[in-house]
Design a protein around this motif. Structure first.
Motif, PDB file in Angstrom:
ATOM      1  N   ASP A   8      43.025   7.208 -22.262  1.00 12.08           N
ATOM      2  CA  ASP A   8      44.305   6.680 -22.727  1.00 12.08           C
ATOM      3  C   ASP A   8      44.081   5.504 -23.663  1.00 12.08           C
ATOM      4  OD1 ASP A   8      45.755   8.419 -21.013  1.00 12.08           O
ATOM      5  OD2 ASP A   8      45.377   7.052 -19.348  1.00 12.08           O
ATOM      6  N   HIS A  31      46.387   7.700 -26.665  1.00 16.09           N
ATOM      7  CA  HIS A  31      47.680   7.983 -26.040  1.00 16.09           C
ATOM      8  C   HIS A  31      48.438   6.669 -25.839  1.00 16.09           C
ATOM      9  CE1 HIS A  31      46.611  12.139 -25.300  1.00 16.09           C
ATOM     10  NE2 HIS A  31      45.440  11.708 -24.873  1.00 16.09           N
ATOM     11  N   ARG A  34      51.081   6.051 -23.076  1.00 18.44           N
ATOM     12  CA  ARG A  34      50.665   5.873 -21.682  1.00 18.44           C
ATOM     13  C   ARG A  34      50.269   4.429 -21.369  1.00 18.44           C
ATOM     14  NH1 ARG A  34      46.462  10.891 -21.074  1.00 18.44           N
ATOM     15  NH2 ARG A  34      47.933  12.581 -21.435  1.00 18.44           N
ATOM     16  N   VAL A  35      50.099   3.628 -22.412  1.00 15.60           N
ATOM     17  CA  VAL A  35      49.623   2.256 -22.230  1.00 15.60           C
ATOM     18  C   VAL A  35      50.826   1.331 -22.082  1.00 15.60           C
ATOM     19  CG1 VAL A  35      48.196   0.420 -23.198  1.00 15.60           C
ATOM     20  CG2 VAL A  35      47.565   2.820 -23.591  1.00 15.60           C
ATOM     21  N   GLN A  39      50.947  -0.318 -15.628  1.00 16.74           N
ATOM     22  CA  GLN A  39      50.569   1.072 -15.400  1.00 16.74           C
ATOM     23  C   GLN A  39      49.038   1.205 -15.375  1.00 16.74           C
ATOM     24  OE1 GLN A  39      51.877   3.871 -14.108  1.00 16.74           O
ATOM     25  NE2 GLN A  39      53.336   4.140 -15.764  1.00 16.74           N
ATOM     26  N   TYR A  40      48.533   2.169 -14.626  1.00 20.26           N
ATOM     27  CA  TYR A  40      47.103   2.465 -14.615  1.00 20.26           C
ATOM     28  C   TYR A  40      46.810   3.519 -15.671  1.00 20.26           C
ATOM     29  CZ  TYR A  40      46.543  -0.148 -10.315  1.00 20.26           C
ATOM     30  OH  TYR A  40      46.506  -1.155  -9.389  1.00 20.26           O
ATOM     31  N   VAL A  41      45.684   3.336 -16.373  1.00 21.92           N
ATOM     32  CA  VAL A  41      45.263   4.240 -17.434  1.00 21.92           C
ATOM     33  C   VAL A  41      43.778   4.553 -17.264  1.00 21.92           C
ATOM     34  CG1 VAL A  41      46.986   3.397 -19.078  1.00 21.92           C
ATOM     35  CG2 VAL A  41      44.726   2.317 -19.009  1.00 21.92           C
ATOM     36  N   LEU A  78      46.526   7.426 -10.763  1.00 17.04           N
ATOM     37  CA  LEU A  78      46.928   8.108 -11.995  1.00 17.04           C
ATOM     38  C   LEU A  78      47.935   9.222 -11.738  1.00 17.04           C
ATOM     39  CD1 LEU A  78      43.352   8.374 -13.497  1.00 17.04           C
ATOM     40  CD2 LEU A  78      45.145   6.768 -14.187  1.00 17.04           C
ATOM     41  N   ARG A  81      50.410  10.474 -14.314  1.00 16.77           N
ATOM     42  CA  ARG A  81      49.952  11.302 -15.439  1.00 16.77           C
ATOM     43  C   ARG A  81      50.210  12.770 -15.185  1.00 16.77           C
ATOM     44  NH1 ARG A  81      44.278   9.806 -17.873  1.00 16.77           N
ATOM     45  NH2 ARG A  81      44.940  11.622 -19.018  1.00 16.77           N
TER      46      ARG A  81
END
Length: 85
Positions: A8, A31, A34-35, A39-41, A78, A81
């Motif tokens: 991500d 991505h 998604r950031v 949040q976890y990436v 995650l 996702r």
């Protein structure tokens, strides 16, 4: 879940800024959607990958806090996702 999740955020997890956290430019994220702060990436570069918490996004600079362990051992972080991918 795939064995090798897409990155991500491309970041060198061994470098830190004055905050003591690894950082990257949001513009370079494969991505960026998604950031999101909080949040976890999946972050890293090449074969070096980790789950990381997005701590801060300021003026296009993203700071992350990597989670210890492998991506597989932190996969539950995650879960979002599975829906967003």
């Amino acid at each position: 879940m795939k064995d090798q999740l897409d990155l991500d955020l491309v970041v060198d997890l061994n470098t830190m800024d004055d905050s003591g956290l690894p950082w990257a430019f949001l513009d370079d994220a494969p991505h960026p959607e998604r950031v999101v702060t909080g949040q976890y990436v999946v972050a890293g570069s090449g074969a070096a990958r980790a789950v990381a918490l997005v701590v801060d996004i300021d003026d296009g600079v993203v700071r992350v806090q990597p989670v210890r362990g492998s991506v597989a051992s932190s996969a539950e972080l995650l879960a979002h996702r599975q829906i967003a991918s």
